[in-house]
Structure formats: structure tokens, C-alpha cells
Write a protein that holds these residues in place. Sequence first.
Motif, PDB file in Angstrom:
ATOM      1  N   MET A   1       0.866  -1.419  -0.401  1.00  0.00           N
ATOM      2  CA  MET A   1      -0.060  -0.159  -0.343  1.00  0.00           C
ATOM      3  C   MET A   1       0.982   1.538   0.131  1.00  0.00           C
ATOM      4  O   MET A   1       0.443   2.761   0.619  1.00  0.00           O
ATOM      5  CB  MET A   1      -0.525  -0.094   1.311  1.00  0.00           C
ATOM      6  CG  MET A   1      -1.578  -0.833   1.614  1.00  0.00           C
ATOM      7  SD  MET A   1      -2.872  -1.539   0.408  1.00  0.00           S
ATOM      8  CE  MET A   1      -3.926  -0.172   0.033  1.00  0.00           C
TER       9      MET A   1
ATOM     10  N   ARG B   1       1.568   5.892  -2.372  1.00  0.00           N
ATOM     11  CA  ARG B   1       1.238   6.882  -2.894  1.00  0.00           C
ATOM     12  C   ARG B   1       2.237   8.259  -2.811  1.00  0.00           C
ATOM     13  O   ARG B   1       3.170   8.228  -2.406  1.00  0.00           O
ATOM     14  CB  ARG B   1      -0.004   7.865  -1.402  1.00  0.00           C
ATOM     15  CG  ARG B   1      -0.699   6.460  -1.880  1.00  0.00           C
ATOM     16  CD  ARG B   1      -1.548   6.591  -2.271  1.00  0.00           C
ATOM     17  NE  ARG B   1      -3.084   7.810  -2.296  1.00  0.00           N
ATOM     18  CZ  ARG B   1      -3.787   7.812  -3.111  1.00  0.00           C
ATOM     19  NH1 ARG B   1      -4.369   6.715  -3.754  1.00  0.00           N
ATOM     20  NH2 ARG B   1      -4.743   9.204  -3.368  1.00  0.00           N
TER      21      ARG B   1
ATOM     22  N   HIS C   1      -9.314  -3.943  -9.084  1.00  0.00           N
ATOM     23  CA  HIS C   1      -8.190  -3.509  -9.479  1.00  0.00           C
ATOM     24  C   HIS C   1      -7.014  -2.952  -8.701  1.00  0.00           C
ATOM     25  O   HIS C   1      -8.001  -1.749  -7.850  1.00  0.00           O
ATOM     26  CB  HIS C   1      -8.784  -3.354 -10.784  1.00  0.00           C
ATOM     27  CG  HIS C   1      -7.797  -2.535 -12.034  1.00  0.00           C
ATOM     28  ND1 HIS C   1      -6.849  -1.198 -11.973  1.00  0.00           N
ATOM     29  CD2 HIS C   1      -6.691  -3.266 -12.426  1.00  0.00           C
ATOM     30  CE1 HIS C   1      -5.375  -0.717 -12.339  1.00  0.00           C
ATOM     31  NE2 HIS C   1      -5.799  -2.188 -13.175  1.00  0.00           N
ATOM     32  N   GLY C   2      -5.918  -3.263  -8.290  1.00  0.00           N
ATOM     33  CA  GLY C   2      -4.898  -1.975  -7.744  1.00  0.00           C
ATOM     34  C   GLY C   2      -4.315  -0.866  -8.514  1.00  0.00           C
ATOM     35  O   GLY C   2      -4.056  -0.720  -9.506  1.00  0.00           O
ATOM     36  N   CYS C   3      -4.628   0.655  -8.270  1.00  0.00           N
ATOM     37  CA  CYS C   3      -3.862   1.630  -9.016  1.00  0.00           C
ATOM     38  C   CYS C   3      -2.024   1.571  -9.167  1.00  0.00           C
ATOM     39  O   CYS C   3      -1.782   1.927  -9.619  1.00  0.00           O
ATOM     40  CB  CYS C   3      -4.166   2.706  -8.076  1.00  0.00           C
ATOM     41  SG  CYS C   3      -3.575   3.339  -6.846  1.00  0.00           S
ATOM     42  N   HIS C   4      -1.651   0.940  -8.690  1.00  0.00           N
ATOM     43  CA  HIS C   4      -0.102   0.884  -8.513  1.00  0.00           C
ATOM     44  C   HIS C   4       0.049  -0.846  -7.497  1.00  0.00           C
ATOM     45  O   HIS C   4      -0.624  -1.555  -7.227  1.00  0.00           O
ATOM     46  CB  HIS C   4       0.752   1.649  -7.207  1.00  0.00           C
ATOM     47  CG  HIS C   4       0.357   1.830  -5.921  1.00  0.00           C
ATOM     48  ND1 HIS C   4       1.126   0.935  -4.854  1.00  0.00           N
ATOM     49  CD2 HIS C   4      -0.544   2.114  -4.796  1.00  0.00           C
ATOM     50  CE1 HIS C   4       0.737   0.559  -3.719  1.00  0.00           C
ATOM     51  NE2 HIS C   4      -0.354   1.685  -3.844  1.00  0.00           N
TER      52      HIS C   4
ATOM     53  N   CYS D   1      -0.629  -2.290  -3.492  1.00  0.00           N
ATOM     54  CA  CYS D   1      -1.867  -2.388  -3.794  1.00  0.00           C
ATOM     55  C   CYS D   1      -2.359  -3.903  -3.363  1.00  0.00           C
ATOM     56  O   CYS D   1      -2.948  -4.812  -3.914  1.00  0.00           O
ATOM     57  CB  CYS D   1      -2.313  -1.719  -4.030  1.00  0.00           C
ATOM     58  SG  CYS D   1      -4.707  -0.950  -3.722  1.00  0.00           S
TER      59      CYS D   1
ATOM     60  N   ILE E   1      -5.194  -4.057  -1.257  1.00  0.00           N
ATOM     61  CA  ILE E   1      -7.372  -3.764  -1.467  1.00  0.00           C
ATOM     62  C   ILE E   1      -8.184  -3.121  -2.292  1.00  0.00           C
ATOM     63  O   ILE E   1      -9.033  -4.030  -2.670  1.00  0.00           O
ATOM     64  CB  ILE E   1      -7.325  -2.286  -0.388  1.00  0.00           C
ATOM     65  CG1 ILE E   1      -6.906  -1.983   0.867  1.00  0.00           C
ATOM     66  CG2 ILE E   1      -9.081  -1.973  -0.012  1.00  0.00           C
ATOM     67  CD1 ILE E   1      -6.320  -0.889   1.437  1.00  0.00           C
ATOM     68  N   ARG E   2      -7.267  -3.037  -3.419  1.00  0.00           N
ATOM     69  CA  ARG E   2      -7.835  -2.724  -4.398  1.00  0.00           C
ATOM     70  C   ARG E   2      -8.774  -2.326  -4.895  1.00  0.00           C
ATOM     71  O   ARG E   2      -9.510  -2.985  -5.366  1.00  0.00           O
ATOM     72  CB  ARG E   2      -7.234  -4.022  -5.372  1.00  0.00           C
ATOM     73  CG  ARG E   2      -6.162  -4.807  -5.890  1.00  0.00           C
ATOM     74  CD  ARG E   2      -5.860  -5.962  -6.307  1.00  0.00           C
ATOM     75  NE  ARG E   2      -6.501  -7.059  -6.255  1.00  0.00           N
ATOM     76  CZ  ARG E   2      -7.058  -7.966  -6.923  1.00  0.00           C
ATOM     77  NH1 ARG E   2      -6.324  -7.426  -8.246  1.00  0.00           N
ATOM     78  NH2 ARG E   2      -7.480  -8.711  -6.251  1.00  0.00           N
ATOM     79  N   CYS E   3      -9.223  -1.265  -4.369  1.00  0.00           N
ATOM     80  CA  CYS E   3     -10.528  -0.604  -4.635  1.00  0.00           C
ATOM     81  C   CYS E   3     -10.791  -0.199  -6.097  1.00  0.00           C
ATOM     82  O   CYS E   3     -12.246   0.665  -6.254  1.00  0.00           O
ATOM     83  CB  CYS E   3     -10.924   0.786  -3.814  1.00  0.00           C
ATOM     84  SG  CYS E   3      -9.765   2.508  -3.858  1.00  0.00           S
ATOM     85  N   SER E   4      -9.968  -0.353  -6.715  1.00  0.00           N
ATOM     86  CA  SER E   4     -10.345   0.136  -8.008  1.00  0.00           C
ATOM     87  C   SER E   4     -10.640  -0.577  -9.254  1.00  0.00           C
ATOM     88  O   SER E   4     -11.006  -1.481  -8.826  1.00  0.00           O
ATOM     89  CB  SER E   4      -9.017   1.277  -9.146  1.00  0.00           C
ATOM     90  OG  SER E   4      -9.230   1.581  -9.805  1.00  0.00           O
TER      91      SER E   4
ATOM     92  N   CYS F   1      -1.680   4.146   1.427  1.00  0.00           N
ATOM     93  CA  CYS F   1      -2.527   4.992   0.718  1.00  0.00           C
ATOM     94  C   CYS F   1      -3.959   5.109   1.795  1.00  0.00           C
ATOM     95  O   CYS F   1      -3.997   4.412   3.018  1.00  0.00           O
ATOM     96  CB  CYS F   1      -3.210   3.937  -0.113  1.00  0.00           C
ATOM     97  SG  CYS F   1      -5.234   4.437  -0.016  1.00  0.00           S
TER      98      CYS F   1
ATOM     99  N   PHE G   1      -7.251   4.176   2.909  1.00  0.00           N
ATOM    100  CA  PHE G   1      -7.764   3.674   3.152  1.00  0.00           C
ATOM    101  C   PHE G   1      -7.263   2.286   3.827  1.00  0.00           C
ATOM    102  O   PHE G   1      -7.630   2.059   4.472  1.00  0.00           O
ATOM    103  CB  PHE G   1      -8.360   2.682   1.419  1.00  0.00           C
ATOM    104  CG  PHE G   1      -8.857   3.924   0.752  1.00  0.00           C
ATOM    105  CD1 PHE G   1      -9.841   4.762   2.018  1.00  0.00           C
ATOM    106  CD2 PHE G   1      -8.992   3.918  -0.397  1.00  0.00           C
ATOM    107  CE1 PHE G   1     -10.324   5.462   0.611  1.00  0.00           C
ATOM    108  CE2 PHE G   1      -9.773   4.728  -0.930  1.00  0.00           C
ATOM    109  CZ  PHE G   1     -10.560   6.130  -0.992  1.00  0.00           C
TER     110      PHE G   1
END
Length: 603
Positions: free
Chosen positions: A94, A97, A319-322, A325, A327-330, A513, A515
Motif C-alpha cells: 500500500m 502514494r 483492480h489496484g492503482c499501483h 496495493c 485492497i484494490r478499490c479501483s 494509502c 484507506f
Amino acid sequence: MDFRFYATGTNYQGLTNRFRKKETTMEKILRIDMGAEGGPKVSETPVGDYAGMGGRGLTSAVVSKEVPPLCHPLGHENKLVIAPGMLSGSHAAMSGRISIGCKSPLTGGIKESNAGGQPAQVLARLGYTAVILEGKPAGNDIYKVVINKNGVQVIPDNSLKMLPNYDLVERMKSEYGDKIACISIGPAGEMRMCAASIACTDMELRPTRHAGRGGVGAVMGSKGVKVIVLDDTDMPMRTPKDPEKFKQANKTFVQGLQQHAVTGQALPAYGTSVLTNILNEVGGYPTYNFKEGRFPGASKISGETEAELEKKRGGQPTHGCHRGCVIRCSGIYHDKEGNYLTKQPEYETVWAHGGNCGIDDIDAIAKMDFLDDNYGIDTIEMGAAIAVAMDAGLAEFGDAEAAIRFVEEVGKGTHLGRILGNGAEVTGKAFGLERIPVVKGQAMPAYDPRAVQGIGVTYATSPMGADHTAGYSVAQNVLKVGGDVDPLKPEGQVEVSRNLQIATAALDSTGMCLFIAFAILDQPETFQAFIDILNGFYGTNMTADDVTDLGKKILTMERDFNKRAGFTSKQDRLPRYFKTEPIPPHNVTFAVKDEDLDGLFNW
Ligand code: SF4
């Protein structure tokens, strides 16, 4: 769980000194003077007094120390500071950022805007604690900055002028290959609009993650930098001082995230838009430019609806933004024909262009999300400006075609577009509206401060202007994570916001992140694992008190900058109509007293 907010005793210099002694990588700052005689000048300086700092702590320290508070945000004295977090570039989950700081052209105060995507990890592995853009070029040339293992190049390239972000990144890919990460601005940044964002590419090398708030894109535009291309090929991961402790802590931390209902189930399944139905249910979903607290079309634009469409059309709901990650909120959002349209629009984006504008067409909202990303515009500020324009009579609430046209006007830089692209406040003033939902000039996000009074306290007092991420009181007011405080009453809200603002300032410095907060607020062992990751990485013995102390010091610096920029308690207020206009369905007004707001920063 608390963060031991009141126990201090470690001074900031002492805290950073502890990190300084142990840190062996990511120890230099890259400064690019865009206004140097004869053209941009690159220098690398030791981190010096900034050693051991990262993310928001670092951007705010540099801005606070090096930027004259009374300077013009688009002038040569302002600086754009781009800083990965303290743990970025390592194996810590995570930790991808990035913080981007400056004096904000939108608020006139200090700004840290935070984004996901790949650049934080790549920049940290390239060995940079920060990249600082300084000065201002004399002419109208625009530049690309290329950073790799061989060094730094600043190259004029006027063929990139006014390229939208997606086209720009494709160009960079064709020139530098697909192992890069990009930090860029679209036309809105080049036109120096106050709602201009800075895009960061995701794992698929798309410009979908934005440091959106505060007009940071306009500051990058004023420096004449269109894109920073990062390539960490052959660069090593940052390694921990105590590998065993770090590895064990990271494992416990990931397990904690996976077992919590929000970070392990709700966010991966439905993304941040899981909040749509929840906020609508509690009557805190600002609708028709903050006139009502419930939107009849909410279920059509909810996270559940988004996820269903993504599955049906061949997109991706999780999906993860990087990289890193968990959690993968994307997600990935496809159009009706099954082609990529945009990343899964976030809750605040869907709200800004959706309920706030009376629009319940999720495809139209997704299209606006794509346009915002492509032109480089903050989705919250853009949606808020459209709603204000609708309220002023420029279009009917619910008119999705008009809303799309407004965003396109911004991208083209028409006269109307330049008004809208400078945000909700400028738009409201241009069209003679009284009801403009901003604090310190920045538009309020997707939570009505009357129905969720704790977030109203954060909007009012955060040094950043109205910003839900600065102290997410929705957690305790609505989600009942980390506590339970009645959202409709003023009692206890200042304490909730204070504690969360302190914790967030520290968290935003680590590169983690935000979150993760859901799990670390609820689960003491996950919070301890978070601290142990830091200690394992830096070889330190930091405690929860040190985290608290770090958060307080950052907020103190930021408040001090704003004070020197001319801010007083008058800027720590919601617009007056939130105190006088009740919002249905609960028919409440914002009831936290001014003197209580003024007592928030009480250390
Ligand atoms: S939880 Fe969401 S916002 Fe946070 S790093 Fe993962 S994908 Fe990005």
C-alpha cells in the motif's frame, strides 16, 4: 483504538534525526530551476534538514520553509514539490502514494495533493526523496523531464503543447518504451486553471490517477513542465534495515487489511462508490448543488451498479492503482460496446457529476471522468462548478449532455470553459450566485456537512480547504469505524476531526494509502503492524506517540504558512448558508460553534 493523540514529548527534529541516521537510500533531492539563465538548470542536493521525511510531511516542510507565503502561486517564487512517501519504493504493501505540494492557486494557502499510480514507487527507486520544480521560464516553451538510471534531462518539446493526457502518455510510450511512469498535465494545466490536476500513470500506463485538488496542475503549467518521464530500469528496490521485522510486520498488516470488512470486502468488490447508497440512505448525499441530502437516482449510479456493468461489459471491478496495493478499490470501466472508457470512477467523481448535478446516467458520468483525466481537471472541482452553473441557470439539473459539453469547453479553453475550469467559486461569482459550497475557495466533496457534521468540521478547519481526505470523520459519523458519533449533532465532532486530521497528516507522509485507516482504526494489531513496518524499514523504535507527534507538527507547519499568507479564523468557516438553510430529509443545519472550530488545533 486511538492514536494516542495527546501524548507527545518527541520533538520533530528528534524524530527526523532518528530516521536520518538509519536511511541509506532515497537521500537526494532533485531541483530543477526552470527560470535559470540560459535554460533550465538541474542540481542534486543532499536532503539535509529534510532527511527522514517523505510525502506530505516533506512537501509541506519545503513549501513552508522555501516558498514566500505572500507570493503569487503562478509566479517564479512558488515551488512544486513532488515527494514519494517514506515507504515508497519498498516492498511495504500500500506504499505507492505520492504527495504534490505548493502554494495553491485555488486556496491561496499551502497545498498537498495526493495521488496513487506508479510514480511514487519508481521515483523512490530512482533514489529521489523529492523533485522540486523552481523558478519560471521566460518564454513559452514547454519541456519534458526524463529521469532514469543515467541521470536527468530537461528537453524542450513544443510538439507536446495542449496534448491531452492520454495522447501525451502514448507519445512518451513510443519514445521511451512501456517500462516508464509519467507525471503530467493536460491542457487545463497548461492554461493554468485553478481546477487543473496532475496525472500519474497507473499499472497499465494510463493517466488515470490524479493529484486533483488545489490547482497543482496550474503550478506545474506555470513552470513550463508538461511531463516527467520516470524509468527505474535496473534500479533496486529500497531495502529495510531490519528485513525480518519488516517482513513479519508487512505480513501481519496485509492479513489485517484482508480481514477487515471495509478493506477486505466492500472496497475490493464495489470500489469507493460503495458509499453512494450508504450516504444517500443517511441523507448526507449532496444533491442539486447541496440543496437536498438524498438523490432519487442514487441506485443507478452506485458502486453495485458500476461493478455489475464492469463485469457484464468485460471491464474489471477489482483492480489496484499501483503495484503493492492489496485492497484494490479501483476498477476498469468499459463502454456499452465493451471498449475501455476510463478507470472505475471514484465515489466523489460519480457524486460530483452525478447526484450533485442531478444526473443518474452512469455512462455519461464515466465519460466525464475520462474527459477530466484527459484534460487534467480535478473531478470534484469540475462537478461542483457544473452544479453551480446549473444552479445559476446555465442548464437544467439532470442534463447530462450539457454537463459533458461544459467539460469539453474547459478542455478547449473557451471563455465559459475558463470560468468553469477555475472552479466552483469563480463560476458562482461569474454568474452571481450566493450558494457556493466552498471553503478557502475549494469545493466541498461528496458529504453534506449538515448531515455529517464531523466532515463539516474538517472542511472548515483543514489547512487544505474543503477536503474529505484531510480528516475523514465519515468513518465515525456514518461507517462507525473507530468510534460512533451522531452525525446530526455537533457534540464530539471537533475531537473526531482533530484526531483524524492528525493521523491523516502522518499517514500521508508514509506513502500508505489512506484507506488503510479503516483497518488500523479498528484493529490494534494492524495499527501496530503499520508502526512496525516503519520501524523495520528504518531500524527505529517509533511509537504511536511519535506518529501523533509527526501529524501535529505537519499541521502546525501548514497552519503557520497559511497564517503568514494572511489567513485568519474567518477562513476556517463554512459558507454561512450551511448554518441557516436546513437540508432535507433531516432538516438540520451545521451546528458546531465557531469557538469550538477555533479550538480544534489546541496543542
Ligand atoms: S486502495 Fe484504491 S486508492 Fe488505495 S492504493 Fe489501492 S487502488 Fe489505489
